[in-house]
Design a protein around this motif. Structure first.
Motif, PDB file in Angstrom:
ATOM      1  N   LEU A  74     -11.721   6.754   1.999  1.00 37.92           N
ATOM      2  CA  LEU A  74     -10.283   6.490   1.931  1.00 37.92           C
ATOM      3  C   LEU A  74      -9.587   7.680   1.288  1.00 37.92           C
ATOM      4  O   LEU A  74     -10.047   8.194   0.270  1.00 37.92           O
ATOM      5  CB  LEU A  74     -10.001   5.216   1.119  1.00 37.92           C
ATOM      6  CG  LEU A  74     -10.576   3.905   1.667  1.00 37.92           C
ATOM      7  CD1 LEU A  74     -10.385   2.780   0.651  1.00 37.92           C
ATOM      8  CD2 LEU A  74      -9.915   3.533   2.992  1.00 37.92           C
ATOM      9  N   THR A  75      -8.464   8.097   1.873  1.00 38.90           N
ATOM     10  CA  THR A  75      -7.749   9.261   1.338  1.00 38.90           C
ATOM     11  C   THR A  75      -6.226   9.096   1.364  1.00 38.90           C
ATOM     12  O   THR A  75      -5.511   9.975   0.903  1.00 38.90           O
ATOM     13  CB  THR A  75      -8.102  10.530   2.120  1.00 38.90           C
ATOM     14  OG1 THR A  75      -7.755  10.349   3.507  1.00 38.90           O
ATOM     15  CG2 THR A  75      -9.584  10.858   2.013  1.00 38.90           C
ATOM     16  N   GLY A 135     -12.850  -0.472  -8.603  1.00 37.15           N
ATOM     17  CA  GLY A 135     -12.153  -0.770  -7.361  1.00 37.15           C
ATOM     18  C   GLY A 135     -10.928  -1.629  -7.575  1.00 37.15           C
ATOM     19  O   GLY A 135     -10.175  -1.884  -6.635  1.00 37.15           O
ATOM     20  N   THR A 177       0.797   6.337  -7.323  1.00 38.15           N
ATOM     21  CA  THR A 177      -0.351   7.102  -7.778  1.00 38.15           C
ATOM     22  C   THR A 177      -0.048   8.582  -7.803  1.00 38.15           C
ATOM     23  O   THR A 177      -0.450   9.291  -8.707  1.00 38.15           O
ATOM     24  CB  THR A 177      -1.583   6.840  -6.893  1.00 38.15           C
ATOM     25  OG1 THR A 177      -1.312   7.244  -5.563  1.00 38.15           O
ATOM     26  CG2 THR A 177      -1.997   5.388  -6.939  1.00 38.15           C
ATOM     27  N   PRO A 182       0.786  -1.227   0.000  1.00 39.38           N
ATOM     28  CA  PRO A 182       0.000   0.000   0.000  1.00 39.38           C
ATOM     29  C   PRO A 182       0.818   1.277   0.000  1.00 39.38           C
ATOM     30  O   PRO A 182       0.511   2.213  -0.707  1.00 39.38           O
ATOM     31  CB  PRO A 182      -0.841  -0.133   1.282  1.00 39.38           C
ATOM     32  CG  PRO A 182      -0.994  -1.613   1.465  1.00 39.38           C
ATOM     33  CD  PRO A 182       0.310  -2.207   1.002  1.00 39.38           C
ATOM     34  N   ARG A 238     -12.032   3.733  -8.890  1.00 39.54           N
ATOM     35  CA  ARG A 238     -13.454   3.433  -8.792  1.00 39.54           C
ATOM     36  C   ARG A 238     -14.278   4.716  -8.827  1.00 39.54           C
ATOM     37  O   ARG A 238     -13.773   5.825  -8.658  1.00 39.54           O
ATOM     38  CB  ARG A 238     -13.749   2.692  -7.490  1.00 39.54           C
ATOM     39  CG  ARG A 238     -13.422   3.504  -6.239  1.00 39.54           C
ATOM     40  CD  ARG A 238     -13.547   2.692  -4.974  1.00 39.54           C
ATOM     41  NE  ARG A 238     -13.247   3.500  -3.785  1.00 39.54           N
ATOM     42  CZ  ARG A 238     -13.300   3.051  -2.534  1.00 39.54           C
ATOM     43  NH1 ARG A 238     -13.641   1.772  -2.309  1.00 39.54           N
ATOM     44  NH2 ARG A 238     -13.029   3.838  -1.512  1.00 39.54           N
ATOM     45  N   ASP A 271     -13.289   8.520  -7.568  1.00 39.19           N
ATOM     46  CA  ASP A 271     -12.345   8.232  -6.478  1.00 39.19           C
ATOM     47  C   ASP A 271     -11.028   7.816  -7.124  1.00 39.19           C
ATOM     48  O   ASP A 271     -10.658   6.648  -7.173  1.00 39.19           O
ATOM     49  CB  ASP A 271     -12.911   7.138  -5.579  1.00 39.19           C
ATOM     50  CG  ASP A 271     -12.244   7.100  -4.213  1.00 39.19           C
ATOM     51  OD1 ASP A 271     -11.435   8.001  -3.924  1.00 39.19           O
ATOM     52  OD2 ASP A 271     -12.532   6.165  -3.441  1.00 39.19           O
ATOM     53  N   HIS A 304      -7.644   7.704  -7.087  1.00 40.83           N
ATOM     54  CA  HIS A 304      -6.511   6.842  -6.741  1.00 40.83           C
ATOM     55  C   HIS A 304      -6.935   5.510  -6.131  1.00 40.83           C
ATOM     56  O   HIS A 304      -6.086   4.724  -5.712  1.00 40.83           O
ATOM     57  CB  HIS A 304      -5.564   7.592  -5.819  1.00 40.83           C
ATOM     58  CG  HIS A 304      -5.033   8.857  -6.450  1.00 40.83           C
ATOM     59  ND1 HIS A 304      -3.962   8.860  -7.303  1.00 40.83           N
ATOM     60  CD2 HIS A 304      -5.470  10.132  -6.384  1.00 40.83           C
ATOM     61  CE1 HIS A 304      -3.738  10.092  -7.721  1.00 40.83           C
ATOM     62  NE2 HIS A 304      -4.635  10.883  -7.185  1.00 40.83           N
ATOM     63  N   TYR A 305      -8.244   5.272  -6.102  1.00 40.72           N
ATOM     64  CA  TYR A 305      -8.760   3.973  -5.668  1.00 40.72           C
ATOM     65  C   TYR A 305      -9.491   3.263  -6.808  1.00 40.72           C
ATOM     66  O   TYR A 305     -10.210   2.299  -6.574  1.00 40.72           O
ATOM     67  CB  TYR A 305      -9.656   4.142  -4.436  1.00 40.72           C
ATOM     68  CG  TYR A 305      -8.851   4.555  -3.219  1.00 40.72           C
ATOM     69  CD1 TYR A 305      -8.241   3.611  -2.410  1.00 40.72           C
ATOM     70  CD2 TYR A 305      -8.634   5.897  -2.934  1.00 40.72           C
ATOM     71  CE1 TYR A 305      -7.472   3.975  -1.317  1.00 40.72           C
ATOM     72  CE2 TYR A 305      -7.862   6.283  -1.851  1.00 40.72           C
ATOM     73  CZ  TYR A 305      -7.278   5.320  -1.041  1.00 40.72           C
ATOM     74  OH  TYR A 305      -6.499   5.691   0.031  1.00 40.72           O
TER      75      TYR A 305
END
Length: 343
Positions: free
Chosen positions: A114-115, A158, A26, A19, A140, A135, A137-138
Protein backbone atom coordinates in the motif's frame (compact mmCIF):
# COMPACT_ATOMS: atom_id res chain seq x y z
CA UNK A 1 5.78 22.98 15.16
CA UNK A 2 3.84 20.40 17.06
CA UNK A 3 0.18 20.14 17.97
CA UNK A 4 -0.04 19.71 21.73
CA UNK A 5 -3.74 18.87 21.87
CA UNK A 6 -4.80 15.83 23.88
CA UNK A 7 -2.76 12.81 22.68
CA UNK A 8 -5.74 10.81 21.52
CA UNK A 9 -7.51 13.58 19.63
CA UNK A 10 -5.72 13.45 16.28
CA UNK A 11 -5.66 9.67 16.06
CA UNK A 12 -9.32 9.42 16.98
CA UNK A 13 -10.13 11.92 14.25
CA UNK A 14 -7.87 10.10 11.82
CA UNK A 15 -9.50 6.75 12.52
CA UNK A 16 -12.89 8.19 11.53
CA UNK A 17 -11.74 10.00 8.38
CA UNK A 18 -12.51 8.64 4.93
CA UNK A 19 -9.42 7.24 3.22
CA UNK A 20 -8.76 10.30 1.05
CA UNK A 21 -8.92 12.68 4.00
CA UNK A 22 -6.80 10.38 6.12
CA UNK A 23 -4.12 10.48 3.47
CA UNK A 24 -4.03 14.28 3.58
CA UNK A 25 -3.79 14.17 7.37
CA UNK A 26 -0.84 11.80 7.31
CA UNK A 27 1.05 13.93 4.84
CA UNK A 28 0.48 17.06 6.91
CA UNK A 29 1.65 15.29 10.04
CA UNK A 30 4.72 14.06 8.24
CA UNK A 31 5.69 17.59 7.27
CA UNK A 32 5.19 19.15 10.70
CA UNK A 33 8.74 18.90 11.96
CA UNK A 34 10.51 18.90 8.61
CA UNK A 35 9.15 22.05 6.97
CA UNK A 36 11.56 24.44 8.65
CA UNK A 37 14.50 22.14 7.99
CA UNK A 38 13.49 21.98 4.32
CA UNK A 39 13.32 25.74 4.01
CA UNK A 40 16.64 26.38 5.70
CA UNK A 41 18.39 23.61 3.80
CA UNK A 42 17.21 25.05 0.49
CA UNK A 43 18.70 28.39 1.49
CA UNK A 44 21.89 26.70 2.63
CA UNK A 45 22.29 24.80 -0.61
CA UNK A 46 21.78 27.84 -2.84
CA UNK A 47 25.19 28.80 -4.16
CA UNK A 48 26.68 25.43 -3.19
CA UNK A 49 26.01 23.73 -6.50
CA UNK A 50 29.12 22.55 -8.27
CA UNK A 51 32.51 21.81 -6.78
CA UNK A 52 32.71 19.49 -3.82
CA UNK A 53 33.25 20.77 -0.32
CA UNK A 54 33.79 18.54 2.67
CA UNK A 55 34.94 20.20 5.92
CA UNK A 56 36.26 16.85 7.13
CA UNK A 57 38.43 16.54 4.02
CA UNK A 58 37.12 13.05 3.19
CA UNK A 59 35.72 12.61 -0.29
CA UNK A 60 33.55 9.67 -1.44
CA UNK A 61 35.20 6.84 -3.31
CA UNK A 62 31.92 6.09 -5.11
CA UNK A 63 28.78 8.06 -5.98
CA UNK A 64 25.92 6.26 -7.66
CA UNK A 65 22.21 6.70 -8.42
CA UNK A 66 20.08 8.69 -10.82
CA UNK A 67 16.63 10.19 -10.51
CA UNK A 68 14.01 8.05 -12.19
CA UNK A 69 11.32 5.42 -11.96
CA UNK A 70 12.90 2.47 -13.73
CA UNK A 71 14.77 -0.35 -11.99
CA UNK A 72 17.96 0.93 -10.40
CA UNK A 73 16.89 4.57 -10.39
CA UNK A 74 15.78 6.50 -7.32
CA UNK A 75 13.22 9.11 -6.38
CA UNK A 76 13.96 10.71 -2.99
CA UNK A 77 14.97 7.54 -1.14
CA UNK A 78 14.02 7.74 2.55
CA UNK A 79 15.55 4.73 4.26
CA UNK A 80 18.51 2.41 3.84
CA UNK A 81 19.67 -0.78 5.54
CA UNK A 82 22.22 -3.52 4.83
CA UNK A 83 22.24 -7.30 5.25
CA UNK A 84 24.95 -9.79 6.21
CA UNK A 85 25.97 -10.17 2.56
CA UNK A 86 26.52 -6.42 2.15
CA UNK A 87 23.40 -5.97 0.06
CA UNK A 88 21.83 -2.52 0.38
CA UNK A 89 18.05 -2.10 0.69
CA UNK A 90 16.58 1.30 -0.23
CA UNK A 91 13.00 2.52 -0.18
CA UNK A 92 12.02 5.70 -1.99
CA UNK A 93 8.98 7.96 -2.26
CA UNK A 94 7.39 5.74 -4.88
CA UNK A 95 7.11 2.97 -2.29
CA UNK A 96 9.61 0.76 -4.12
CA UNK A 97 12.12 -1.31 -2.19
CA UNK A 98 15.21 -1.86 -4.30
CA UNK A 99 18.25 -3.98 -3.49
CA UNK A 100 21.77 -3.11 -4.66
CA UNK A 101 25.27 -4.40 -4.11
CA UNK A 102 27.82 -2.13 -2.40
CA UNK A 103 28.94 -0.83 -5.81
CA UNK A 104 25.45 0.37 -6.71
CA UNK A 105 24.47 -2.44 -9.08
CA UNK A 106 20.73 -3.18 -9.06
CA UNK A 107 19.89 -6.71 -7.91
CA UNK A 108 16.13 -6.90 -7.42
CA UNK A 109 13.13 -4.96 -6.16
CA UNK A 110 9.46 -4.93 -5.24
CA UNK A 111 6.69 -2.53 -4.30
CA UNK A 112 5.14 -1.96 -0.90
CA UNK A 113 1.59 -3.39 -0.76
CA UNK A 114 0.00 0.00 0.00
CA UNK A 115 1.35 3.43 -0.92
CA UNK A 116 -1.63 5.77 -1.43
CA UNK A 117 -1.36 7.52 1.94
CA UNK A 118 2.43 7.51 2.28
CA UNK A 119 5.64 5.55 2.05
CA UNK A 120 8.00 3.97 4.60
CA UNK A 121 10.62 6.03 6.46
CA UNK A 122 12.60 3.30 8.24
CA UNK A 123 14.00 -0.20 7.64
CA UNK A 124 16.32 -2.70 9.30
CA UNK A 125 17.58 -6.26 8.88
CA UNK A 126 17.13 -8.63 11.82
CA UNK A 127 19.32 -11.56 12.93
CA UNK A 128 17.33 -13.92 10.71
CA UNK A 129 18.10 -11.66 7.72
CA UNK A 130 14.50 -10.58 7.36
CA UNK A 131 13.67 -7.03 6.33
CA UNK A 132 11.66 -5.00 8.87
CA UNK A 133 9.85 -2.04 7.31
CA UNK A 134 8.28 0.87 9.18
CA UNK A 135 5.11 1.24 7.10
CA UNK A 136 4.78 4.75 8.43
CA UNK A 137 1.40 5.96 7.22
CA UNK A 138 -0.31 2.60 7.72
CA UNK A 139 0.52 2.46 11.45
CA UNK A 140 2.38 -0.84 11.31
CA UNK A 141 5.61 -2.77 10.88
CA UNK A 142 5.81 -5.20 7.98
CA UNK A 143 8.33 -8.02 7.55
CA UNK A 144 9.70 -9.36 4.26
CA UNK A 145 12.13 -12.01 3.16
CA UNK A 146 15.21 -10.67 1.40
CA UNK A 147 13.54 -11.62 -1.89
CA UNK A 148 10.49 -9.47 -1.16
CA UNK A 149 7.95 -12.01 0.07
CA UNK A 150 5.81 -10.52 2.83
CA UNK A 151 5.69 -12.55 6.07
CA UNK A 152 2.16 -11.64 7.09
CA UNK A 153 2.25 -13.50 10.41
CA UNK A 154 5.01 -11.18 11.65
CA UNK A 155 3.14 -7.92 11.07
CA UNK A 156 2.73 -5.76 14.17
CA UNK A 157 0.15 -2.99 14.29
CA UNK A 158 -2.17 -1.66 11.62
CA UNK A 159 -4.55 0.36 13.82
CA UNK A 160 -4.12 4.07 14.54
CA UNK A 161 -4.28 4.82 18.25
CA UNK A 162 -2.52 5.37 21.55
CA UNK A 163 -3.22 2.02 23.19
CA UNK A 164 -0.59 -0.74 23.47
CA UNK A 165 -0.06 -2.27 20.04
CA UNK A 166 -1.59 0.69 18.26
CA UNK A 167 0.53 3.32 16.51
CA UNK A 168 0.70 6.84 15.25
CA UNK A 169 3.19 7.18 12.36
CA UNK A 170 5.79 4.43 12.59
CA UNK A 171 9.36 5.69 12.08
CA UNK A 172 11.61 2.67 12.54
CA UNK A 173 11.71 -0.92 13.80
CA UNK A 174 14.55 -3.14 15.03
CA UNK A 175 14.69 -6.62 16.54
CA UNK A 176 17.16 -8.15 19.01
CA UNK A 177 18.57 -11.67 18.89
CA UNK A 178 16.03 -12.83 21.49
CA UNK A 179 13.28 -11.90 19.05
CA UNK A 180 12.01 -8.75 20.78
CA UNK A 181 10.90 -5.89 18.55
CA UNK A 182 11.36 -2.17 19.24
CA UNK A 183 9.13 0.13 17.20
CA UNK A 184 9.27 3.92 17.18
CA UNK A 185 6.46 6.28 16.27
CA UNK A 186 5.82 10.00 15.99
CA UNK A 187 2.77 12.20 15.81
CA UNK A 188 0.51 12.12 18.84
CA UNK A 189 2.49 9.40 20.61
CA UNK A 190 6.24 9.98 20.11
CA UNK A 191 7.15 6.80 21.93
CA UNK A 192 8.86 3.44 21.57
CA UNK A 193 6.98 0.20 22.09
CA UNK A 194 8.60 -3.17 22.82
CA UNK A 195 7.04 -6.49 21.74
CA UNK A 196 8.05 -10.10 22.23
CA UNK A 197 8.87 -12.53 19.42
CA UNK A 198 5.19 -13.36 18.97
CA UNK A 199 4.23 -9.69 18.66
CA UNK A 200 2.77 -9.35 22.15
CA UNK A 201 3.15 -5.93 23.78
CA UNK A 202 5.73 -5.80 26.60
CA UNK A 203 6.17 -2.14 27.51
CA UNK A 204 6.63 1.38 26.13
CA UNK A 205 8.40 4.60 27.05
CA UNK A 206 8.77 8.18 25.92
CA UNK A 207 5.89 10.47 25.05
CA UNK A 208 5.84 13.83 23.33
CA UNK A 209 8.05 16.45 24.95
CA UNK A 210 11.34 18.29 25.17
CA UNK A 211 12.31 16.80 28.53
CA UNK A 212 14.97 14.11 28.57
CA UNK A 213 13.44 10.68 28.09
CA UNK A 214 10.71 12.09 25.85
CA UNK A 215 10.72 12.53 22.09
CA UNK A 216 9.63 14.66 19.20
CA UNK A 217 9.93 12.23 16.31
CA UNK A 218 12.20 9.33 17.32
CA UNK A 219 13.25 8.78 13.72
CA UNK A 220 15.93 6.09 13.98
CA UNK A 221 16.50 3.19 16.40
CA UNK A 222 19.80 1.29 16.69
CA UNK A 223 20.71 -1.55 19.05
CA UNK A 224 24.16 -1.63 20.62
CA UNK A 225 26.37 -4.61 19.76
CA UNK A 226 25.56 -6.35 23.04
CA UNK A 227 21.89 -5.32 22.73
CA UNK A 228 21.84 -3.82 26.20
CA UNK A 229 21.16 -0.33 24.83
CA UNK A 230 18.85 1.31 22.32
CA UNK A 231 20.21 4.42 20.62
CA UNK A 232 17.58 6.85 19.34
CA UNK A 233 17.88 9.77 16.93
CA UNK A 234 15.40 12.16 18.56
CA UNK A 235 15.07 14.15 15.36
CA UNK A 236 13.01 17.21 16.24
CA UNK A 237 14.68 17.59 19.63
CA UNK A 238 18.05 17.65 17.80
CA UNK A 239 19.67 15.09 20.09
CA UNK A 240 20.66 11.47 20.66
CA UNK A 241 19.19 9.49 23.55
CA UNK A 242 20.42 6.12 24.82
CA UNK A 243 18.22 3.73 26.82
CA UNK A 244 19.01 0.80 29.10
CA UNK A 245 17.05 -2.18 27.78
CA UNK A 246 17.71 -4.27 30.87
CA UNK A 247 14.95 -2.31 32.61
CA UNK A 248 11.23 -2.46 31.89
CA UNK A 249 10.28 0.01 30.69
CA UNK A 250 13.70 1.02 29.39
CA UNK A 251 15.45 3.78 31.35
CA UNK A 252 17.40 6.71 29.97
CA UNK A 253 21.18 6.31 30.31
CA UNK A 254 22.64 9.10 28.22
CA UNK A 255 21.48 12.11 26.25
CA UNK A 256 23.55 14.54 24.21
CA UNK A 257 23.15 17.06 21.43
CA UNK A 258 21.84 20.61 21.13
CA UNK A 259 20.26 22.40 18.19
CA UNK A 260 22.68 24.20 15.93
CA UNK A 261 25.04 24.02 12.98
CA UNK A 262 28.41 24.25 14.72
CA UNK A 263 30.60 21.17 15.24
CA UNK A 264 29.09 19.10 18.04
CA UNK A 265 25.61 20.50 17.47
CA UNK A 266 22.77 18.75 15.63
CA UNK A 267 19.97 19.86 13.36
CA UNK A 268 17.34 17.21 12.58
CA UNK A 269 19.38 14.02 13.06
CA UNK A 270 17.52 11.43 11.01
CA UNK A 271 19.76 8.37 11.32
CA UNK A 272 22.77 7.03 13.17
CA UNK A 273 25.13 4.08 12.99
CA UNK A 274 27.41 2.60 15.66
CA UNK A 275 30.89 1.89 14.29
CA UNK A 276 33.19 -0.90 15.45
CA UNK A 277 35.68 1.68 16.78
CA UNK A 278 33.06 2.78 19.35
CA UNK A 279 32.24 6.01 17.53
CA UNK A 280 28.88 7.10 16.18
CA UNK A 281 28.05 8.57 12.78
CA UNK A 282 24.94 10.77 12.69
CA UNK A 283 23.13 11.79 9.51
CA UNK A 284 21.78 15.34 9.85
CA UNK A 285 18.91 16.10 7.49
CA UNK A 286 18.82 19.76 8.52
CA UNK A 287 22.55 20.48 8.43
CA UNK A 288 23.01 18.32 5.32
CA UNK A 289 26.06 16.57 6.67
CA UNK A 290 27.29 13.51 8.54
CA UNK A 291 29.00 14.01 11.87
CA UNK A 292 31.18 11.53 13.75
CA UNK A 293 30.95 11.54 17.54
CA UNK A 294 32.55 9.80 20.48
CA UNK A 295 30.21 7.77 22.69
CA UNK A 296 29.80 10.72 25.05
CA UNK A 297 28.81 13.12 22.27
CA UNK A 298 32.11 14.84 21.43
CA UNK A 299 32.35 15.83 17.78
CA UNK A 300 35.27 14.15 16.00
CA UNK A 301 34.73 14.84 12.32
CA UNK A 302 32.28 16.32 9.83
CA UNK A 303 31.63 14.83 6.40
CA UNK A 304 29.93 16.79 3.67
CA UNK A 305 28.29 20.16 3.17
CA UNK A 306 25.09 21.37 1.47
CA UNK A 307 25.09 20.99 -2.30
CA UNK A 308 24.98 18.71 -5.29
CA UNK A 309 28.63 17.96 -5.98
CA UNK A 310 30.49 14.87 -4.87
CA UNK A 311 30.98 14.95 -1.13
CA UNK A 312 28.01 17.27 -0.71
CA UNK A 313 24.49 16.36 0.42
CA UNK A 314 20.96 17.55 -0.22
CA UNK A 315 18.70 16.52 2.67
CA UNK A 316 20.30 13.14 3.50
CA UNK A 317 18.04 10.65 5.30
CA UNK A 318 20.16 7.66 6.28
CA UNK A 319 23.45 5.80 6.41
CA UNK A 320 24.90 2.31 6.92
CA UNK A 321 28.31 0.74 7.40
CA UNK A 322 29.31 -2.30 5.36
CA UNK A 323 31.61 -5.15 6.40
CA UNK A 324 34.65 -3.20 5.17
CA UNK A 325 33.66 -0.25 7.37
CA UNK A 326 32.71 1.88 4.40
CA UNK A 327 29.99 4.42 5.06
CA UNK A 328 27.08 4.57 2.59
CA UNK A 329 25.08 7.81 2.87
CA UNK A 330 21.57 8.09 1.47
CA UNK A 331 21.76 11.48 -0.27
CA UNK A 332 18.02 11.65 -0.65
CA UNK A 333 17.15 14.76 -2.61
CA UNK A 334 20.15 14.20 -4.87
CA UNK A 335 18.58 10.78 -5.59
CA UNK A 336 21.82 8.92 -4.95
CA UNK A 337 24.13 7.12 -2.52
CA UNK A 338 27.65 8.25 -1.65
CA UNK A 339 30.21 5.81 -0.27
CA UNK A 340 33.10 6.85 1.97
CA UNK A 341 36.07 4.72 2.94
CA UNK A 342 36.79 5.68 6.53
CA UNK A 343 40.41 6.23 7.48
Amino acid sequence: MKNHSHPSDSLQRLATLPPAAAGVTTRRAFLRCGTYALATSLVASAGCIGGASSPGGLMPDLVWGRRGLSDGRLLKPRAITIDAEDQLYLVDTTGRIQVFDVDGNFLRGWKMPLTEFGRPTGMSIDAEQRLLVADTHYFRMLVFTREGQEIAASQIGGIAGNEPGQFAFVTDAVRDRSGNYYIGEYGDSDRIQRFDAAGNFIDSWGGTGRETGKFVRPQSLVLSADESELWVADACNHRIQVFDLQRSPAELKTVWGVEGSEPGQLYYPYDLVLASDQTIYVCEYGNQRVQQFSRDGQSLRILGAPGHGEGQFYQPWGLVLDSQQRLHVLDSNNHRVQRFTLA
